[in-house]
Design a protein around this motif. Structure first.
Motif, PDB file in Angstrom:
ATOM      1  N   ALA A   1       0.854  -1.195   0.000  1.00 62.43           N
ATOM      2  CA  ALA A   1       0.000   0.000   0.000  1.00 62.43           C
ATOM      3  C   ALA A   1       0.886   1.238   0.000  1.00 62.43           C
ATOM      4  O   ALA A   1       1.942   1.245   0.649  1.00 62.43           O
ATOM      5  CB  ALA A   1      -0.914   0.020   1.223  1.00 62.43           C
ATOM      6  N   VAL A   2       0.467   2.273  -0.721  1.00 65.69           N
ATOM      7  CA  VAL A   2       1.237   3.528  -0.796  1.00 65.69           C
ATOM      8  C   VAL A   2       0.256   4.690  -0.922  1.00 65.69           C
ATOM      9  O   VAL A   2      -0.738   4.598  -1.642  1.00 65.69           O
ATOM     10  CB  VAL A   2       2.199   3.552  -2.006  1.00 65.69           C
ATOM     11  N   ARG A   3       0.552   5.808  -0.248  1.00 69.01           N
ATOM     12  CA  ARG A   3      -0.292   6.995  -0.376  1.00 69.01           C
ATOM     13  C   ARG A   3       0.549   8.247  -0.094  1.00 69.01           C
ATOM     14  O   ARG A   3       1.246   8.322   0.917  1.00 69.01           O
ATOM     15  CB  ARG A   3      -1.448   6.888   0.623  1.00 69.01           C
ATOM     16  N   PHE A   4       0.516   9.225  -1.015  1.00 69.01           N
ATOM     17  CA  PHE A   4       1.113  10.538  -0.782  1.00 69.01           C
ATOM     18  C   PHE A   4       0.131  11.380   0.029  1.00 69.01           C
ATOM     19  O   PHE A   4      -1.089  11.247  -0.122  1.00 69.01           O
ATOM     20  CB  PHE A   4       1.391  11.261  -2.106  1.00 69.01           C
ATOM     21  N   ASN A   5       0.670  12.283   0.863  1.00 72.03           N
ATOM     22  CA  ASN A   5      -0.232  13.206   1.560  1.00 72.03           C
ATOM     23  C   ASN A   5      -0.570  14.379   0.639  1.00 72.03           C
ATOM     24  O   ASN A   5      -0.053  14.493  -0.483  1.00 72.03           O
ATOM     25  CB  ASN A   5       0.360  13.673   2.891  1.00 72.03           C
ATOM     26  N   GLN A   6      -1.449  15.274   1.097  1.00 73.18           N
ATOM     27  CA  GLN A   6      -2.015  16.298   0.230  1.00 73.18           C
ATOM     28  C   GLN A   6      -0.968  17.272  -0.305  1.00 73.18           C
ATOM     29  O   GLN A   6      -1.017  17.672  -1.473  1.00 73.18           O
ATOM     30  CB  GLN A   6      -3.108  17.080   0.979  1.00 73.18           C
ATOM     31  N   ASP A   7      -0.013  17.685   0.523  1.00 76.69           N
ATOM     32  CA  ASP A   7       0.971  18.677   0.058  1.00 76.69           C
ATOM     33  C   ASP A   7       2.233  18.039  -0.530  1.00 76.69           C
ATOM     34  O   ASP A   7       3.174  18.737  -0.904  1.00 76.69           O
ATOM     35  CB  ASP A   7       1.323  19.662   1.170  1.00 76.69           C
ATOM     36  N   GLY A   8       2.274  16.714  -0.605  1.00 70.25           N
ATOM     37  CA  GLY A   8       3.390  16.042  -1.255  1.00 70.25           C
ATOM     38  C   GLY A   8       4.667  16.000  -0.450  1.00 70.25           C
ATOM     39  O   GLY A   8       5.725  15.667  -0.987  1.00 70.25           O
ATOM     40  N   ARG A   9       4.605  16.289   0.834  1.00 76.08           N
ATOM     41  CA  ARG A   9       5.812  16.241   1.670  1.00 76.08           C
ATOM     42  C   ARG A   9       6.031  14.866   2.299  1.00 76.08           C
ATOM     43  O   ARG A   9       7.155  14.527   2.665  1.00 76.08           O
ATOM     44  CB  ARG A   9       5.738  17.287   2.783  1.00 76.08           C
ATOM     45  N   LEU A  10       4.954  14.090   2.422  1.00 78.55           N
ATOM     46  CA  LEU A  10       5.020  12.804   3.110  1.00 78.55           C
ATOM     47  C   LEU A  10       4.481  11.689   2.228  1.00 78.55           C
ATOM     48  O   LEU A  10       3.656  11.916   1.337  1.00 78.55           O
ATOM     49  CB  LEU A  10       4.198  12.858   4.410  1.00 78.55           C
ATOM     50  N   ILE A  11       4.945  10.485   2.503  1.00 77.54           N
ATOM     51  CA  ILE A  11       4.407   9.305   1.851  1.00 77.54           C
ATOM     52  C   ILE A  11       4.288   8.207   2.904  1.00 77.54           C
ATOM     53  O   ILE A  11       5.181   8.037   3.738  1.00 77.54           O
ATOM     54  CB  ILE A  11       5.289   8.856   0.659  1.00 77.54           C
ATOM     55  N   ALA A  12       3.160   7.501   2.884  1.00 76.19           N
ATOM     56  CA  ALA A  12       2.928   6.400   3.818  1.00 76.19           C
ATOM     57  C   ALA A  12       2.903   5.099   3.032  1.00 76.19           C
ATOM     58  O   ALA A  12       2.339   5.031   1.935  1.00 76.19           O
ATOM     59  CB  ALA A  12       1.621   6.592   4.564  1.00 76.19           C
ATOM     60  N   THR A  13       3.516   4.058   3.594  1.00 80.80           N
ATOM     61  CA  THR A  13       3.549   2.754   2.930  1.00 80.80           C
ATOM     62  C   THR A  13       3.083   1.665   3.890  1.00 80.80           C
ATOM     63  O   THR A  13       3.285   1.749   5.102  1.00 80.80           O
ATOM     64  CB  THR A  13       4.966   2.394   2.440  1.00 80.80           C
ATOM     65  N   GLY A  14       2.471   0.637   3.328  1.00 81.94           N
ATOM     66  CA  GLY A  14       2.116  -0.553   4.085  1.00 81.94           C
ATOM     67  C   GLY A  14       2.801  -1.754   3.474  1.00 81.94           C
ATOM     68  O   GLY A  14       3.109  -1.765   2.268  1.00 81.94           O
ATOM     69  N   SER A  15       3.048  -2.767   4.278  1.00 79.68           N
ATOM     70  CA  SER A  15       3.778  -3.955   3.833  1.00 79.68           C
ATOM     71  C   SER A  15       3.043  -5.228   4.237  1.00 79.68           C
ATOM     72  O   SER A  15       2.168  -5.195   5.102  1.00 79.68           O
ATOM     73  CB  SER A  15       5.192  -3.957   4.426  1.00 79.68           C
ATOM     74  N   PRO A  16       3.427  -6.368   3.644  1.00 81.05           N
ATOM     75  CA  PRO A  16       2.788  -7.632   4.005  1.00 81.05           C
ATOM     76  C   PRO A  16       3.186  -8.146   5.386  1.00 81.05           C
ATOM     77  O   PRO A  16       2.645  -9.152   5.838  1.00 81.05           O
ATOM     78  CB  PRO A  16       3.285  -8.603   2.923  1.00 81.05           C
ATOM     79  N   ASN A  17       4.125  -7.488   6.057  1.00 79.92           N
ATOM     80  CA  ASN A  17       4.572  -7.930   7.376  1.00 79.92           C
ATOM     81  C   ASN A  17       4.003  -7.068   8.507  1.00 79.92           C
ATOM     82  O   ASN A  17       4.638  -6.843   9.526  1.00 79.92           O
ATOM     83  CB  ASN A  17       6.104  -7.918   7.453  1.00 79.92           C
ATOM     84  N   ARG A  18       2.787  -6.530   8.304  1.00 84.66           N
ATOM     85  CA  ARG A  18       2.056  -5.733   9.300  1.00 84.66           C
ATOM     86  C   ARG A  18       2.584  -4.310   9.428  1.00 84.66           C
ATOM     87  O   ARG A  18       2.061  -3.532  10.224  1.00 84.66           O
ATOM     88  CB  ARG A  18       2.085  -6.395  10.694  1.00 84.66           C
ATOM     89  N   GLN A  19       3.570  -3.932   8.668  1.00 81.74           N
ATOM     90  CA  GLN A  19       4.236  -2.658   8.901  1.00 81.74           C
ATOM     91  C   GLN A  19       3.582  -1.493   8.173  1.00 81.74           C
ATOM     92  O   GLN A  19       3.269  -1.564   6.986  1.00 81.74           O
ATOM     93  CB  GLN A  19       5.700  -2.762   8.486  1.00 81.74           C
ATOM     94  N   LEU A  20       3.370  -0.405   8.908  1.00 81.05           N
ATOM     95  CA  LEU A  20       2.957   0.894   8.376  1.00 81.05           C
ATOM     96  C   LEU A  20       4.099   1.861   8.635  1.00 81.05           C
ATOM     97  O   LEU A  20       4.562   1.973   9.774  1.00 81.05           O
ATOM     98  CB  LEU A  20       1.681   1.379   9.073  1.00 81.05           C
ATOM     99  N   THR A  21       4.561   2.557   7.576  1.00 76.87           N
ATOM    100  CA  THR A  21       5.732   3.428   7.721  1.00 76.87           C
ATOM    101  C   THR A  21       5.459   4.782   7.095  1.00 76.87           C
ATOM    102  O   THR A  21       4.840   4.874   6.032  1.00 76.87           O
ATOM    103  CB  THR A  21       6.976   2.798   7.055  1.00 76.87           C
ATOM    104  N   LEU A  22       5.925   5.806   7.753  1.00 84.05           N
ATOM    105  CA  LEU A  22       5.815   7.185   7.269  1.00 84.05           C
ATOM    106  C   LEU A  22       7.195   7.669   6.851  1.00 84.05           C
ATOM    107  O   LEU A  22       8.169   7.519   7.597  1.00 84.05           O
ATOM    108  CB  LEU A  22       5.246   8.086   8.368  1.00 84.05           C
TER     109      LEU A  22
END
Length: 330
Positions: free
Chosen positions: A255-276
């Motif tokens: 999973a991947v998502r950019f935030n509204q102003d493009g300064r941040l990106i969040a990712t999800g992984s198959p190993n339960r991990q959510l990362t900013l």
């Protein structure tokens, strides 16, 4: 000083320095957990603003949840064949519509009243990933036979993109439906114009491209491969902006998502991990872990979707555990 005491002192010093440096934390404590599929989910998507979650499960079919009220909004059947399993789905950026896909067919749904807009059958290959534009006008899907299809549902106009040499793994569509980003097993990702089929940029990787995402404001593209390269590219120039900084020899993103102003990106992984992450330098800012489904063996979960909410101070996830979870930035 004895060697063992000196070694312990060195370890303690390293730990203190790490804490003072503000290393990202790995917390499993969600602020909020809501069950969306009792026995786990097969696929899920979250709207760009975090308002809706779309969840596919064996027990409930496809369900749209309102995350502001935590109520069930609609429950949909993919087609007349109730046993079809929806494995790819998406919500339009403007929350106008959603698309749900099984192997050889997809359906379009209107979010305002839950009505079905149409069922569509594909004749070749199987659907690997799917996306939908604002107003529900355009649909993009990648197939197992290396082809990406862009379909104008208003006019019926269809473009087949034939640039990839192997099966498609991940696709993304701009909110207006005019630009696509596609990644495949041929070690490449293409950013292309859906009106002409013309390639704008090609992004090369040392292994198969497993996940792609677009910044909805048209600034950046994200591409990641099956080994250890995850890159953020500037769409105007095609030049690299940054690479995500991690030391794992292999890291897969689900999973991947950019935030509204493009300064941040969040990712999800198959190993339960959510990362900013920070977009400008690829630095990791924080890490959390979603919950595994109770009683599951092994205790694992795939993060299917992530979204920013609350002025980017909180993040939402949907996972294979069948749970919506909310996490707060410190």
């Amino acid at each position: 000083m004895p060697k063992i005491l000196r070694r312990n002192a060195q370890i303690a010093f390293i730990l203190i320095i790490s804490l003072l440096a503000g290393c990202p934390t790995d917390s499993s404590d969600a602020l909020l957990t809501v069950e969306h599929a009792a026995r786990g989910a097969f696929a899920a998507a979250i709207s760009h603003d975090g308002r809706y979650s779309l969840v596919s499960s064996i027990e409930h079919g496809v369900v749209l949840w309102d995350n502001t009220t935590h109520g069930l909004k609609y429950q949909w059947s993919q087609s007349q064949q109730a046993d079809e399993l929806v494995h790819s789905l998406a919500i339009a950026h403007d929350n106008s519509s959603a698309v749900t896909a099984a192997n050889d067919r997809f359906a379009i749904w209107r979010l305002s009243d839950g009505q079905n807009i149409g069922y569509y059958q594909i004749e070749q290959g199987t659907i690997r990933d799917i996306a939908i534009s604002n107003d529900g006008r355009y649909v993009l899907y990648g197939r197992s036979d290396n082809v990406v299809v862009h379909l104008d549902l208003d006019s019926g106009r269809r473009i087949e993109f034939l640039g990839h040499q192997e099966k498609i793994n991940s696709i993304a569509l701009s909110p207006n439906g005019h630009f696509a980003l596609t990644g495949a097993n041929d070690y490449s990702a293409y950013f292309w114009d859906t009106r002409t089929g013309q390639v704008i940029h090609r992004f090369n990787h040392p292994s198969r491209v497993t996940k792609v995402a677009l910044d909805p404001e048209g600034r950046y593209a994200f591409t990641a491969d099956s080994m250890k390269k995850a890159s953020i590219w500037q769409l105007t120039s095609g030049e690299i902006k940054s690479q995500l900084q991690y030391i794992a020899r292999q890291k897969i993103f689900s999973a991947v998502r950019f935030n509204q102003d493009g300064r941040l990106i969040a990712t999800g992984s198959p190993n339960r991990q959510l990362t900013l992450w920070q977009v400008d330098n690829g630095e990791k800012l924080a890490t959390w872990r979603v919950k595994p489904r109770e009683g599951s063996r092994p205790k694992s979960a795939v993060v299917f979707a992530v979204a920013f909410t609350g002025n980017d101070n909180t993040l939402l996830t949907e996972s294979s555990s069948g749970l919506l979870e909310q996490f707060a930035r410190e």
